[in-house]
Design a protein around this motif. Structure first.
Motif, PDB file in Angstrom:
ATOM      1  N   THR A 108       0.839  -1.192   0.000  1.00  0.00           N
ATOM      2  CA  THR A 108       0.000   0.000   0.000  1.00  0.00           C
ATOM      3  C   THR A 108       0.875   1.244   0.000  1.00  0.00           C
ATOM      4  N   GLN A 109       0.536   2.159  -0.903  1.00  0.00           N
ATOM      5  CA  GLN A 109       1.263   3.423  -0.975  1.00  0.00           C
ATOM      6  C   GLN A 109       0.391   4.522  -0.410  1.00  0.00           C
ATOM      7  N   ARG A 110       1.006   5.382   0.380  1.00  0.00           N
ATOM      8  CA  ARG A 110       0.316   6.566   0.852  1.00  0.00           C
ATOM      9  C   ARG A 110       1.100   7.762   0.330  1.00  0.00           C
ATOM     10  N   CYS A 111       0.445   8.568  -0.476  1.00  0.00           N
ATOM     11  CA  CYS A 111       1.134   9.717  -1.074  1.00  0.00           C
ATOM     12  C   CYS A 111       1.455  10.735   0.024  1.00  0.00           C
ATOM     13  N   ASP A 112       2.703  11.159   0.093  1.00  0.00           N
ATOM     14  CA  ASP A 112       3.082  12.138   1.124  1.00  0.00           C
ATOM     15  C   ASP A 112       3.685  13.400   0.508  1.00  0.00           C
ATOM     16  N   PHE A 113       3.194  13.720  -0.699  1.00  0.00           N
ATOM     17  CA  PHE A 113       3.596  14.995  -1.302  1.00  0.00           C
ATOM     18  C   PHE A 113       3.232  16.151  -0.361  1.00  0.00           C
ATOM     19  N   ASP A 114       3.921  17.255  -0.520  1.00  0.00           N
ATOM     20  CA  ASP A 114       3.568  18.462   0.228  1.00  0.00           C
ATOM     21  C   ASP A 114       2.176  18.946  -0.212  1.00  0.00           C
ATOM     22  N   PRO A 115       1.488  19.671   0.664  1.00  0.00           N
ATOM     23  CA  PRO A 115       0.188  20.244   0.268  1.00  0.00           C
ATOM     24  C   PRO A 115       0.349  21.068  -1.012  1.00  0.00           C
ATOM     25  N   GLY A 116      -0.578  20.868  -1.942  1.00  0.00           N
ATOM     26  CA  GLY A 116      -0.524  21.608  -3.204  1.00  0.00           C
ATOM     27  C   GLY A 116       0.174  20.854  -4.317  1.00  0.00           C
ATOM     28  N   GLU A 117       1.012  19.890  -3.942  1.00  0.00           N
ATOM     29  CA  GLU A 117       1.693  19.093  -4.967  1.00  0.00           C
ATOM     30  C   GLU A 117       0.814  17.898  -5.332  1.00  0.00           C
ATOM     31  N   TYR A 118       0.832  17.512  -6.602  1.00  0.00           N
ATOM     32  CA  TYR A 118      -0.002  16.375  -7.010  1.00  0.00           C
ATOM     33  C   TYR A 118       0.540  15.739  -8.276  1.00  0.00           C
ATOM     34  N   LEU A 119       0.019  14.553  -8.561  1.00  0.00           N
ATOM     35  CA  LEU A 119       0.336  13.858  -9.812  1.00  0.00           C
ATOM     36  C   LEU A 119      -0.967  13.296 -10.368  1.00  0.00           C
ATOM     37  N   ASN A 120      -1.287  13.648 -11.618  1.00  0.00           N
ATOM     38  CA  ASN A 120      -2.423  13.029 -12.289  1.00  0.00           C
ATOM     39  C   ASN A 120      -1.989  11.634 -12.732  1.00  0.00           C
ATOM     40  N   ILE A 121      -2.467  10.618 -12.039  1.00  0.00           N
ATOM     41  CA  ILE A 121      -1.996   9.267 -12.348  1.00  0.00           C
ATOM     42  C   ILE A 121      -2.759   8.652 -13.514  1.00  0.00           C
ATOM     43  N   GLY A 122      -3.868   9.237 -13.884  1.00  0.00           N
ATOM     44  CA  GLY A 122      -4.606   8.813 -15.075  1.00  0.00           C
ATOM     45  C   GLY A 122      -4.425   9.856 -16.160  1.00  0.00           C
ATOM     46  N   PRO A 123      -5.518  10.260 -16.821  1.00  0.00           N
ATOM     47  CA  PRO A 123      -5.400  11.294 -17.849  1.00  0.00           C
ATOM     48  C   PRO A 123      -4.853  12.587 -17.260  1.00  0.00           C
ATOM     49  N   TRP A 124      -4.117  13.321 -18.079  1.00  0.00           N
ATOM     50  CA  TRP A 124      -3.408  14.498 -17.554  1.00  0.00           C
ATOM     51  C   TRP A 124      -3.448  15.694 -18.479  1.00  0.00           C
ATOM     52  N   ARG A 125      -4.075  15.534 -19.669  1.00  0.00           N
ATOM     53  CA  ARG A 125      -4.098  16.682 -20.569  1.00  0.00           C
ATOM     54  C   ARG A 125      -5.341  16.629 -21.450  1.00  0.00           C
ATOM     55  N   ILE A 126      -5.839  17.793 -21.780  1.00  0.00           N
ATOM     56  CA  ILE A 126      -7.077  17.910 -22.570  1.00  0.00           C
ATOM     57  C   ILE A 126      -6.774  18.736 -23.815  1.00  0.00           C
ATOM     58  N   PRO A 127      -6.747  18.112 -24.989  1.00  0.00           N
ATOM     59  CA  PRO A 127      -6.532  18.874 -26.218  1.00  0.00           C
ATOM     60  C   PRO A 127      -7.695  19.833 -26.462  1.00  0.00           C
ATOM     61  N   PHE A 128      -7.442  20.929 -27.155  1.00  0.00           N
ATOM     62  CA  PHE A 128      -8.483  21.943 -27.364  1.00  0.00           C
ATOM     63  C   PHE A 128      -9.671  21.392 -28.144  1.00  0.00           C
ATOM     64  N   HIS A 129      -9.442  20.329 -28.932  1.00  0.00           N
ATOM     65  CA  HIS A 129     -10.521  19.827 -29.774  1.00  0.00           C
ATOM     66  C   HIS A 129     -11.334  18.720 -29.105  1.00  0.00           C
ATOM     67  N   HIS A 130     -11.018  18.402 -27.861  1.00  0.00           N
ATOM     68  CA  HIS A 130     -11.862  17.446 -27.127  1.00  0.00           C
ATOM     69  C   HIS A 130     -13.030  18.215 -26.514  1.00  0.00           C
ATOM     70  N   ARG A 131     -13.934  18.601 -27.396  1.00  0.00           N
ATOM     71  CA  ARG A 131     -14.991  19.528 -26.996  1.00  0.00           C
ATOM     72  C   ARG A 131     -15.977  18.895 -26.023  1.00  0.00           C
ATOM     73  N   SER A 132     -16.039  17.566 -26.025  1.00  0.00           N
ATOM     74  CA  SER A 132     -16.945  16.901 -25.090  1.00  0.00           C
ATOM     75  C   SER A 132     -16.446  17.064 -23.648  1.00  0.00           C
ATOM     76  N   THR A 133     -15.154  16.885 -23.456  1.00  0.00           N
ATOM     77  CA  THR A 133     -14.589  17.084 -22.121  1.00  0.00           C
ATOM     78  C   THR A 133     -14.750  18.549 -21.706  1.00  0.00           C
ATOM     79  N   LEU A 134     -14.447  19.427 -22.648  1.00  0.00           N
ATOM     80  CA  LEU A 134     -14.519  20.860 -22.349  1.00  0.00           C
ATOM     81  C   LEU A 134     -15.970  21.330 -22.150  1.00  0.00           C
ATOM     82  N   HIS A 135     -16.911  20.588 -22.720  1.00  0.00           N
ATOM     83  CA  HIS A 135     -18.330  20.890 -22.507  1.00  0.00           C
ATOM     84  C   HIS A 135     -18.646  20.837 -21.006  1.00  0.00           C
ATOM     85  N   TYR A 136     -18.149  19.798 -20.344  1.00  0.00           N
ATOM     86  CA  TYR A 136     -18.466  19.645 -18.913  1.00  0.00           C
ATOM     87  C   TYR A 136     -17.600  20.538 -18.019  1.00  0.00           C
ATOM     88  N   THR A 137     -16.341  20.735 -18.378  1.00  0.00           N
ATOM     89  CA  THR A 137     -15.534  21.628 -17.531  1.00  0.00           C
ATOM     90  C   THR A 137     -16.136  23.025 -17.527  1.00  0.00           C
TER      91      THR A 137
END
Lengths: 527, 128
Positions: A108-137
């Protein structure tokens, strides 16, 4: 071994794309050859009518399940979402301080990054043409910031070639500018010596030369002797400092270095500018979760699915209490990854089941490294983007696009795919970090290890409810099996990135859900 | 019978490179151990145990097919491993974890590979 491809150059190209931009880029390129690429739908289907008190059982609270619940609920359907994990998001997860996760067969891993630090372990970027994702954001007001997906100032370093640039750490703008200049010079000289008269019409020749000279920064004699686009050895400044441009690299050295391999990047599929939610990708999942809360049931692990010609029943176990329970609905939308679903007791036809087995899942993982000082910014002036290297598994180090000029930063020290992922994921947590640190130390000698504070690694093929990053369809499977899964088996519909041509992207899951809920709604209206 | 099979295997293997179980062990650690575990015991409900597994101990051609094509969480290694590497790693698996089955010949892997569709999809080796 690689005898089959119609063009080995295509395969080599894909390999390189994969090495440079990750599998998603490979898949995007494949799509460019076979089918239209990118996000096809820009908004949810405009559905009319009402849910008439019908119940839809949705399996999985990733984006596909949450989109379906959110949209169907608006039509009056009663939606019940069963989620095996204790939180929503599926693969859309962000590791930050306190985040705990356990890989299959792992500690078991427990993330101990400092507050404010993070890692997107799944998807991490949204291209401008992914309008479906941007629809909800946009609809949910999830704040976005620019994700710097390419950075000409970032280092590149290759040891796999030869010549003067072998092992040399160079800026991407130097290599790009010199390659363009050297190549344009050759073409321009060929054009002025009559060698391209067959290919370039006489009335086009002047424009052709203009283009070559301006884009390659050629001199009047059509020679390339360097340019300010490649940067300065002594930068320009106040007073008597005009700046000094270094001599350009030679064509042979550039070619022999293999550095050019890193530039075969699609500008549309992986545009220079992308987006990321402020604070982590899971902000999108949380925005859905907030709105869908009454419909979500967590820690519900699906054990069995049964159906009649009137209803679907799902038996599940509450992993907190160990108690079993069941829900029944008029229809079921199942977003469980095929890698997991195939081992669940389901009522699917043999044909449907065989089609499910035709998808294989891609081993994928990431290693995040929290650094106590943003040395890539402070020492080298690199703000975001990817450092490119020819390490056996780690082809790029991605620098954070958040908190510029802050004190600390968490970089993506490795984004591993296929056998790079299987190999590193077999290591202990500490070995993984050491492996990533060794790769980075070669490009940032003296800084990388010295500034490292904490790490977090995660591999999706070892995630219990994922068993892989995303579905990998061969051309044959895409043609023969994939279409079968787009149709219902009885009253059960599937949805997820695996039923899209946007494999691994959030947009794939969202748009697949849009497609399937329209089918469910139309059928429910007829009943 | 087993001796005969082994002898036959050695004879057939002679013209091409013989399978290298030591190399197979290294490959196992790199490509397989994360899921099937260093012990070959797998993880219940997710990754099948290789020890005593019918597919592992059975027809080498069908076993090769599983590595080449994959299924579900099992990725395709078609583009990631040569016939020799697949033969090596399968020969290691068939002689480890308490298993005792004849080695797999590269020719068997090659023959199976030849039956598969030309396009294997968008996977590609990333390790070099």
């Amino acid at each position: 071994m690689e005898q089959q491809e119609s063009g080995t150059s295509r395969r080599a190209f894909l390999e390189r794309l994969g090495a440079v931009g990750g599998t998603a880029m490979v898949m995007a390129a494949m799509d460019a050859w076979h089918v239209p690429t990118a996000s096809a739908a820009t908004a949810p289907p405009a559905l009319t009518g009402a849910g008439k008190g019908k119940t839809i059982v949705i399996l999985g609270a990733g984006h596909a399940g949450q989109v379906a619940a959110f949209e169907l609920n608006k039509l009056g359907y009663r939606c019940i979402v069963l989620e095996a994990r204790g939180f929503a998001g599926g693969r859309v997860q962000t590791a930050r301080r306190g985040f705990t996760a356990t890989e299959l067969g792992g500690e078991t891993q427990r993330c101990d990054f400092d507050p404010g630090e993070y890692l997107n372990i799944g998807p991490w970027r949204i291209p401008f043409h992914h309008r479906s994702t941007l629809h909800y954001t946009k609809q949910f007001g999830v704040p976005l910031e620019t994700m710097v997906n390419d950075n000409d100032a970032a280092w590149m370093q290759h040891n796999d070639g030869s010549g003067a640039l072998k092992g040399k750490r160079v800026r991407q703008y130097e290599v790009k500018t010199d390659l363009r200049g050297r190549v344009n010079e050759l073409i321009a000289k060929a054009a002025t010596s009559g060698q391209l008269d067959q290919q370039v019409r006489a009335e086009d020749r002047e424009l052709f030369l203009d283009y070559l000279a301006s884009s390659g920064r050629l001199k009047k004699d059509l020679a390339y002797r360097g340019s300010d686009l490649r940067g300065y050895v002594k930068p320009p400044g106040a007073g008597d400092q005009p700046g000094t441009i270094d001599d350009p690299y030679g064509l042979s050295d550039l070619l022999q270095s293999h550095l050019w391999r890193d530039f075969q990047v699609g500008e549309y599929t992986h545009p220079l500018t992308m987006f990321q939610p402020v604070g982590g990708m899971d902000q999108i999942a949380k925005a859905f979760e907030k709105r869908n809360a009454p419909m979500l049931r967590f820690n519900c692990e699906v054990q069995q699915i049964r159906q009649t010609d009137k209803a679907v029943t799902v038996n599940y176990v509450d992993t907190k209490t160990g108690k079993t329970a069941s829900v029944t609905g008029d229809f079921c939308l199942c977003t469980i990854p095929l890698s997991v679903l195939r081992s669940i007791d389901t009522p699917f036809s043999d044909d449907f089941r065989a089609a499910m087995d035709d998808a294989t899942y891609v081993p994928v993982g990431k290693i995040g490294l929290q650094m106590k000082r943003r040395f890539w910014e402070e020492d080298d002036g690199i703000y975001g983007g990817h450092v490119k290297l020819d390490h056996p598994a780690i082809r790029q180090i991605s620098l954070p696009s958040n908190n510029f000029q802050g004190q600390k930063g968490t970089l993506l020290g490795a984004y591993l795919l296929f056998d790079g992922a299987t190999e590193v994921s077999a290591m202990s947590l500490k070995e993984r970090i050491d492996y990533a640190l060794a790769a980075g130390e070669a490009v940032f000698p003296g800084s990388y290890r010295a500034n490292f504070e904490r790490g977090f690694s995660w591999f999706w093929h070892l995630a219990k409810y994922n068993l892989g990053g995303w579905a990998n369809w061969t051309a044959e499977a895409r043609k023969d099996s994939y279409p079968k899964l787009l149709n219902a088996d009885g009253r059960i519909y599937l949805a997820g990135e695996h039923l899209s041509y946007l494999g691994g992207w959030q947009a794939g899951a969202i748009e697949s859900a849009w497609q399937q809920i329209e089918k469910i709604h139309q059928r429910a209206q007829q009943a | 019978m087993k001796v005969a099979v082994t002898l036959f295997a050695l004879l057939v293997a002679a013209p091409c490179a013989a399978q290298d179980v030591a190399a197979g062990e290294v490959l196992y650690k790199q490509k397989c151990a994360a899921c099937h575990q260093p012990t070959g015991k797998g993880v219940k409900g997710a990754f099948p145990a290789l020890a005593g597994d019918a597919l592992v101990l059975g027809d080498p051609a069908l076993l090769s097919r599983m590595l080449l094509v994959g299924k579900g969480g099992m990725p395709t290694f078609k583009r990631l491993m040569t016939d020799q590497q697949i033969a090596d790693v399968l020969s290691f698996v068939r002689s480890s974890f308490g298993n005792s089955a004849a080695p797999v010949l590269p020719d068997v892997v090659a023959a199976m590979r030849a039956t598969l569709p030309a396009s294997g999809g968008p996977t590609g080796p990333l390790g070099n």
